[in-house]
Design a protein around this motif. Structure first.
Motif, mmCIF file in Angstrom:
data_model
loop_
_atom_site.group_PDB
_atom_site.id
_atom_site.type_symbol
_atom_site.label_atom_id
_atom_site.label_comp_id
_atom_site.label_asym_id
_atom_site.label_seq_id
_atom_site.Cartn_x
_atom_site.Cartn_y
_atom_site.Cartn_z
ATOM 1 N N VAL A 195 -50.864 -0.673 -39.627
ATOM 2 C CA VAL A 195 -50.266 -0.890 -40.941
ATOM 3 C C VAL A 195 -49.552 -2.236 -40.943
ATOM 4 C CG1 VAL A 195 -48.501 -0.119 -42.560
ATOM 5 C CG2 VAL A 195 -49.930 1.555 -41.395
ATOM 6 N N VAL A 196 -49.757 -2.999 -42.006
ATOM 7 C CA VAL A 196 -48.980 -4.208 -42.180
ATOM 8 C C VAL A 196 -47.941 -3.932 -43.254
ATOM 9 C CG1 VAL A 196 -49.007 -6.611 -42.895
ATOM 10 C CG2 VAL A 196 -50.911 -5.686 -41.576
ATOM 11 N N VAL A 197 -46.695 -4.195 -42.948
ATOM 12 C CA VAL A 197 -45.652 -4.032 -43.944
ATOM 13 C C VAL A 197 -45.441 -5.397 -44.593
ATOM 14 C CG1 VAL A 197 -43.250 -3.421 -44.349
ATOM 15 C CG2 VAL A 197 -44.581 -2.201 -42.620
ATOM 16 N N ILE A 228 -47.488 -0.956 -36.170
ATOM 17 C CA ILE A 228 -46.863 -1.422 -37.420
ATOM 18 C C ILE A 228 -46.524 -2.902 -37.267
ATOM 19 C CG2 ILE A 228 -44.922 -1.169 -39.026
ATOM 20 C CD1 ILE A 228 -44.708 1.749 -38.083
ATOM 21 N N LEU A 229 -46.990 -3.688 -38.224
ATOM 22 C CA LEU A 229 -46.743 -5.119 -38.151
ATOM 23 C C LEU A 229 -45.872 -5.505 -39.338
ATOM 24 C CD1 LEU A 229 -47.811 -7.309 -36.274
ATOM 25 C CD2 LEU A 229 -49.440 -7.877 -38.040
ATOM 26 N N PHE A 230 -44.678 -6.016 -39.053
ATOM 27 C CA PHE A 230 -43.800 -6.412 -40.148
ATOM 28 C C PHE A 230 -44.102 -7.839 -40.570
ATOM 29 C CE2 PHE A 230 -41.367 -3.007 -38.152
ATOM 30 C CZ PHE A 230 -41.099 -2.228 -39.259
ATOM 31 N N SER A 231 -44.354 -8.001 -41.842
ATOM 32 C CA SER A 231 -44.572 -9.338 -42.363
ATOM 33 C C SER A 231 -43.899 -9.399 -43.713
ATOM 34 C CB SER A 231 -46.070 -9.591 -42.473
ATOM 35 O OG SER A 231 -46.268 -10.846 -43.024
ATOM 36 N N VAL A 244 -52.136 -1.829 -45.910
ATOM 37 C CA VAL A 244 -51.074 -2.775 -46.253
ATOM 38 C C VAL A 244 -50.064 -2.037 -47.123
ATOM 39 C CG1 VAL A 244 -50.494 -4.860 -47.541
ATOM 40 C CG2 VAL A 244 -52.557 -4.797 -46.138
ATOM 41 N N VAL A 245 -48.810 -2.088 -46.703
ATOM 42 C CA VAL A 245 -47.762 -1.417 -47.465
ATOM 43 C C VAL A 245 -46.854 -2.486 -48.070
ATOM 44 C CG1 VAL A 245 -45.730 0.047 -47.261
ATOM 45 C CG2 VAL A 245 -47.802 0.624 -45.994
ATOM 46 N N GLU A 246 -46.751 -2.485 -49.389
ATOM 47 C CA GLU A 246 -45.967 -3.537 -50.066
ATOM 48 C C GLU A 246 -44.898 -2.881 -50.928
ATOM 49 O OE1 GLU A 246 -45.760 -7.084 -50.344
ATOM 50 O OE2 GLU A 246 -44.138 -6.439 -51.679
ATOM 51 N N ALA A 278 -53.384 -8.515 -41.909
ATOM 52 C CA ALA A 278 -54.246 -7.359 -42.140
ATOM 53 C C ALA A 278 -55.675 -7.669 -41.715
ATOM 54 C CB ALA A 278 -54.214 -6.972 -43.623
ATOM 55 N N LYS A 279 -56.082 -8.885 -41.981
ATOM 56 C CA LYS A 279 -57.425 -9.290 -41.562
ATOM 57 C C LYS A 279 -57.532 -9.222 -40.048
ATOM 58 C CE LYS A 279 -61.058 -12.579 -41.723
ATOM 59 N NZ LYS A 279 -61.567 -12.263 -40.438
ATOM 60 N N ALA A 280 -56.469 -9.675 -39.389
ATOM 61 C CA ALA A 280 -56.484 -9.653 -37.925
ATOM 62 C C ALA A 280 -56.604 -8.214 -37.420
ATOM 63 C CB ALA A 280 -55.228 -10.323 -37.387
ATOM 64 N N LEU A 281 -55.852 -7.293 -38.042
ATOM 65 C CA LEU A 281 -55.918 -5.895 -37.608
ATOM 66 C C LEU A 281 -57.318 -5.339 -37.817
ATOM 67 C CD1 LEU A 281 -52.569 -4.275 -38.786
ATOM 68 C CD2 LEU A 281 -53.178 -5.255 -36.579
ATOM 69 N N LYS A 282 -57.903 -5.686 -38.947
ATOM 70 C CA LYS A 282 -59.248 -5.206 -39.260
ATOM 71 C C LYS A 282 -60.219 -5.733 -38.205
ATOM 72 C CE LYS A 282 -61.580 -3.320 -42.809
ATOM 73 N NZ LYS A 282 -62.937 -3.501 -42.368
ATOM 74 N N ASP A 283 -60.096 -7.014 -37.888
ATOM 75 C CA ASP A 283 -60.980 -7.600 -36.886
ATOM 76 C C ASP A 283 -60.760 -6.988 -35.504
ATOM 77 O OD1 ASP A 283 -62.012 -9.137 -38.845
ATOM 78 O OD2 ASP A 283 -61.006 -10.992 -38.256
ATOM 79 N N LEU A 284 -59.560 -6.473 -35.277
ATOM 80 C CA LEU A 284 -59.307 -5.824 -33.996
ATOM 81 C C LEU A 284 -59.877 -4.404 -33.988
ATOM 82 C CD1 LEU A 284 -55.629 -6.962 -33.254
ATOM 83 C CD2 LEU A 284 -57.654 -7.538 -31.924
ATOM 84 N N GLY A 285 -60.491 -4.027 -35.097
ATOM 85 C CA GLY A 285 -61.185 -2.744 -35.152
ATOM 86 C C GLY A 285 -60.322 -1.586 -35.611
#
Ligand code: SRM
Ligand SMILES: Cc1cc2nc3c(=O)[nH]c(=O)nc-3n(C[C@H](O)[C@H](O)[C@H](O)COP(=O)(O)OP(=O)(O)OC[C@H]3O[C@@H](n4cnc5c(N)ncnc54)[C@H](O)[C@@H]3O)c2cc1C
Ligand code: SF4
Ligand code: FES
Lengths: 847, 123
Positions: A150-152, A237-240, A174-176, A162-169
């Motif tokens: 999840v990208v926050v 969880i990735l905070f951005s 994305v939570v906004e 989010a693209k990076a996470l997707k590419d990591l499989g």
């Protein structure tokens, strides 16, 4: 001699390093002894392209520091040491490791840190941020054991993450918190369009979501609980959620900071202490923190100018925050006042639901000026709109023409001529149109030269198309004819060189260079001349005097692969092969443990041969009756066939037989680029002849000849050249066609492009080949006959010549093999190991 | 400082082209331009293509600098300094090399950036 002052720079990030680069390029560098503190474990690297780390870029490749930079400029860098306090009275900086340095001038370039909302549980395992190479390494290892991420934060950076996470499989969410994506840049409709596009790519978007707790998950490492009662299980969880300036060190020593953070600076980038400057993301100018590199670079330039004695023009006066980017393949751009906050602003919108395009223009009350714009789905107008906005160019009478899809003949693009000289072409390096024009006048007439001279287009690269159009228009204005010289060594085109070689009977590159060229030659002219010599004289291409002319593929008669090994492609004429030959091929593949694959050209490719194995492999293949397939040369590749009348119930003629005959006739012919043929037995066209340089299709009344087709990068349907031919005429036409192509085409020009650039096009070609308008046909046929008569299998000639075999070793002075070549097994065959596998996996032993 | 390592004879070199030698466990690409009687030595590893292939690249000159073009992605490297023409941040080690009594000798302890090249042959 004056005593040097000490200049200390805290932070060696993108802007800190840019400052050092500018300073060391300036004459005032000699006035300072420079010291910099770099908290991270490596000197500055490119955060803008950080995501490419996942695509295999190494930390080394991301580095922004030229090797030897610090030594060369005598800069002391304390790597892995953080400046912890500043004593403004004593004018000293003290580091975490206890180093104390006296400064005369101090530059703060401490950047920012990712904001992590203080949600309970935010510090649980696998709760990460996206800022440093170490962060990315942590993501990689968390992703390895997880399934969901999840990208926050749904801003620019969040979507990139989010693209990076997707590419990591990972299954990616994305939570906004805000009600839409990219709330800073996009309005509601634009955000909604972007959301649809991103969801279509398989990322789940949750907007208007407030995370209230992170706790143990049942299936995953973590569980997120939202204020509305919903829950989401996730491993990572990735905070951005935005950035915060790193202003602690400034705050602690009493420098003025903004109410919401940021070190306050004036137009000279000075802080409240005139000995101390702040630049980059830690600096607060006019109430603004700029989270982009270009404004940081502008601040760095300002400080260098101010140190040099305060040139009045040297001030930072704000920066444009327009952005254009591709988020997961979706074009998004925002310019200026995207939200129409200016008094009296008027808005035009264009929305095309079917093609998912959204555009919005914000213009001044009098409709004269462009104030801002939003583009989603199609950002091709970005360059033009940005120029209108930045340079205050008068808008056309109907501004909406700028966002409506272009109708046939009207062009609304802003030509480069319309730009004022002060227009900024490249915002990364602040290069104006004026600077570009000056460089052109000073002799930079290629994009490469302009880039080297002005640095334009060497940052994000976004301005490259604009730079090119400015260059072209300036060159045209200055009366330049486009330079058609093949390279700096010969002031001739390939066709000129061909004619010189033919008329003066020149037989070697050295002779040609001596008579008509200069310097030593290069990788452009050498292979081009090598190819002309080969097609005209048809000498053995590995003769000593030709050897240095060939690309590696030609020198080793095999195609180099990414790891430095080679592939082996024996000729299989027309795609026809007997079981015995297949077995023989299989045996060789097995013996040398090669990866085998059927190619798109109806033959078999054997990959992974080391250079020293090539002659052994070919000795066996030749003994089994194979010959070179010239997959390495700019020459005839394959003649594809369909099975034809022999077996097929619709076949009209023997396409396999003709394909084999044609392939044998033209094999080995060197040409400006590769040549491909196909022969189909009827109009069903199973051999795809109309996509080839030469295509032949059988009809009840004879062969139809098609020419100048192309697959590949820019497919071109072949043109029907002549119909109902008997075989003799067909071959005569092809002989002439190929000879004419070899003589007149440019280097690396396929027949398709050759014909498209030919004045008169197809009709002209017909008049030369069929009606013999130039009276050349006799010569063209003779030339082809010479090549056919002197054909030899290059591999056979090579293995019979001991002196040529000497080259087929990795080392001249050792029998060892290249230890960087490592294979692993996949689906029962070898493939090159990737970088991590090289370290961790056992190697497959190779014969 | 280690002495110069004897690598091969001049006749083993490929005129206007390259070979690779193993010197002090390093892969060294050696290029030979007989007309100028010039020899050059660079590390054989192409940092952009990430493979040991530079000895198999085409050589020549660009703007007066002697260069090799990587056979993988065609970037040019200065044969004297190892600096990549397309991206000056990329440099490969360039070693000292000389021809002495028709023998080719390489000294991998001396980077050519440090010394003036000694390519004067005694032929
Ligand atoms: C092996 C093969 C792919 C496969 O596994 O099927 C292949 C592999 C390569 N192709 Fe191809 N192409 C292969 C069939 C094709 C085809 C299909 C065909 O021939 O019917 C096409 C489209 C048809 C066409 O050319 O019009 C094709 C269009 C290209 C292009 C684009 C050419 C163009 O004009 O746009 C390139 C790039 C170039 O030549 O500049 C290319 C370049 C390459 C290179 C040379 C790329 C490189 O530099 O490493 C690959 C080297 C192969 C090798 O190491 O042996 N390959 N390539 C196919 C070998 C066919 C053969 O038996 O010789
Ligand atoms: C993934 C990602 C993508 C991005 N994409 C873009 C983009 O497309 N376009 C764009 O314009 N911008 C982009 N940015 C933003 C851009 O990277 C920043 O604007 C830029 O890095 C700011 O440079 P800086 O030097 O101010 O800060 P930084 O690059 O963060 O450098 C600050 C350095 O100072 C160090 N430091 C801090 N305090 C101390 C101390 N007390 N002592 C010693 N060292 C210290 C830090 O460790 C850090 O290395 C992106 C950022 C990220 C993370
Ligand atoms: S399509 Fe691209 S990857 Fe595939 S073989 Fe051709 S060149 Fe290589
Ligand atoms: S605008 Fe980024 S390189 Fe020119």
């Amino acid at each position: 001699m004056t005593v040097k002052q000490t200049l200390v720079v805290i932070g060696n990030g993108m802007v800190g390093q840019n400052f050092l680069t500018n300073l060391t390029a300036s004459p005032i560098k000699d006035a300072f002894h420079i010291v910099t503190f770099c908290e991270e474990s490596r000197p500055a690297y490119d955060r803008v392209h950080l995501s490419e780390f996942f695509a295999g870029k190494t930390a080394q490749e991301l580095s922004l520091v030229e090797p030897g930079f610090f030594e060369q400029h005598d800069i002391t860098i304390h790597i892995g040491d953080k400046a912890s306090t500043i004593d403004r009275d004593a004018q000293t900086v003290t580091s975490a490791k206890g180093i104390v340095i006296h400064y005369d001038k101090l530059v703060l370039a401490t950047g920012s840190y990712p904001f992590v909302p203080p949600v309970p549980g935010h510090d649980r395992p696998n709760c990460l941020v996206y800022r440093t190479i170490e962060d990315l390494e942590a993501m990689q290892s968390a992703a390895q054991s997880g399934k969901i991420g999840v990208v926050v934060g749904g801003g620019l950076l969040g979507l990139e993450a989010a693209k990076a996470l997707k590419d990591l499989g990972l299954e990616t969410h994305v939570v906004e918190f805000a009600p839409r994506l990219m709330a800073v840049q996009l309005d509601e409709a634009g955000g909604a369009m972007l959301r649809r596009k991103i969801e279509a790519l398989g990322v789940t978007v949750h907007t208007g979501k407030n995370t209230s707790l992170i706790t143990d998950g049942a299936d995953c490492v973590n569980k997120m609980c939202f204020a509305d009662g919903e829950e989401l299980e996730t491993d990572l969880i990735l905070f951005s959620a935005g950035i915060r300036p790193r202003d602690d060190i400034a705050r602690d020593c009493g420098l003025e900071v903004g109410a919401r953070g940021g070190i306050v600076i004036d137009n000279q980038c000075r802080t409240s202490d005139k000995r101390i400057y702040a630049i980059g993301e830690c600096a607060l100018w006019n109430g603004m923190i700029y989270g982009l590199v270009a404004p940081g670079y502008a601040m760095a330039r300002t400080v260098v100018a101010d140190l040099a004695g305060g040139h009045p023009a040297a001030s930072f006066t704000g920066a444009d925050m327009s952005t254009k980017l591709k988020l997961m393949g979706v074009d998004v751009a925002s310019i200026g006042d995207a939200h129409a906050k200016t008094q009296g602003a008027m808005v035009y919108t264009y929305q095309n639901g079917a093609s998912e395009v959204y555009k919005r223009l914000v213009v001044s009350q009098d409709k004269k000026l462009l104030l801002g714009a939003v583009l989603v789905g199609d950002a091709s107008g970005y360059g033009t709109l940005l120029q209108y906005c930045l340079n205050g160019i008068d808008l056309p009478e109907n501004p909406d023409a700028l966002i409506l899809p272009a109708r046939s003949d009207e062009s609304v693009g802003l030509g480069p001529d319309a730009l004022p000289m002060s227009a900024q072409i490249c915002s990364c390096y602040d290069v104006t149109k004026d600077a570009v024009c000056q460089a052109i006048e000073a002799g930079c007439t290629t994009i490469g030269a302009l880039k080297a001279q002005t640095k334009a287009a060497t940052g994000c690269g976004g301005c490259a198309p604009l730079l090119k159009s400015v260059m072209n228009s300036e060159l045209a204005k200055q009366g330049f004819t486009v330079n058609t010289d093949i390279c700096e060594h010969f002031a001739y085109t390939r066709q000129d060189l061909y004619n010189l070689i033919m008329v003066e009977e020149i037989k070697t590159f050295d002779a040609l260079l001596e008579k008509h060229g200069k310097g030593r030659g290069c990788d452009i002219c050498k292979p081009a001349v090598g190819s002309i010599l080969a097609s005209y004289w048809n000498d053995y291409i590995l003769k000593t005097e030709h050897l240095g002319l060939q690309d590696t593929n030609d020198t080793f008669l095999a195609n180099m692969q990414k790891d430095g090994t080679y592939s082996v492609v024996p000729r299989i004429t027309g795609g026809e092969i007997s079981p015995d030959m297949l077995i023989a091929l299989g045996q060789v593949g097995k013996k040398y443990k090669l990866y085998t694959k059927i190619t798109g050209g109806q033959r078999v490719d054997l990959f992974g041969a080391r250079v020293d194995q090539l002659p052994h492999i070919w000795k066996e293949l030749i003994a089994a009756g194979f010959e070179s397939g010239h997959a390495y040369g700019k020459s005839l590749r394959t003649v594809k066939s369909c099975v034809g009348s022999t077996w097929c119930r619709y076949g009209v003629d023997d396409s396999v037989g003709l394909a084999i005959e044609l392939e044998n006739r033209y094999k080995g012919l060197r040409s400006p680029h590769k040549i491909k043929f196909a022969v189909s037995g009827c109009t069903r066209e199973c051999a795809e002849a109309q996509g080839k340089d030469v295509g032949v299709i059988a009809t009840e009344s004879g062969w139809n000849l098609y020419v100048c087709g192309n697959g590949g990068m820019k497919p071109r349907h072949a043109d029907l050249f002549a119909t109902s031919l008997d075989k003799a005429t067909l071959i005569k036409y092809i002989d002439r066609f190929l000879s004419f192509y070899v003589r007149t085409a440019d280097r690396l020009q396929r027949t398709s492009v050759w014909m498209e650039n030919m004045e008169g096009g197809l009709d002209y070609l017909k008049s030369v080949i069929i009606e013999d308008k130039l009276g050349l046909c006799g010569q063209l046929e003779l030339q082809m006959q010479h090549v056919i008569d002197t054909y030899q299998c290059e591999w056979k000639a090579t293995i019979e010549d001991e002196s040529k075999l000497k080259r087929f070793r990795h080392f001249i002075n050792s029998d060892q093999a290249d230890d960087n070549v490592v294979f692993v097994e996949e689906r029962g065959q070898i493939r090159p190991a990737d970088e991590t596998e090289r370290k961790h996996f056992t190697m497959v032993e190779v014969a | 400082m280690t002495p110069w390592v004897d690598v091969c004879s001049v006749d083993d070199l490929q005129p206007d082209s390259g070979v690779c030698a193993l010197v002090d466990n390093l892969q060294v690409a050696i290029f030979y331009m007989p007309r100028e009687s010039a020899v050059y030595a660079l590390n054989n590893y192409d940092p952009i293509g990430k493979a040991n292939v530079l000895s198999r690249g085409l050589i020549g000159d660009i703007n007066g600098q002697p260069v090799v073009a990587s056979p993988l992605y065609k970037q040019h490297f200065n044969l004297q300094t190892g600096v990549c023409l397309e991206d000056e941040a990329v440099t490969i080690p360039a070693y000292a090399i000389r021809i002495h009594n028709d023998r080719v000798e390489v000294n991998t302890r001396i980077m050519t950036a440090d010394i003036a090249m000694d390519t004067t042959s005694s032929r």
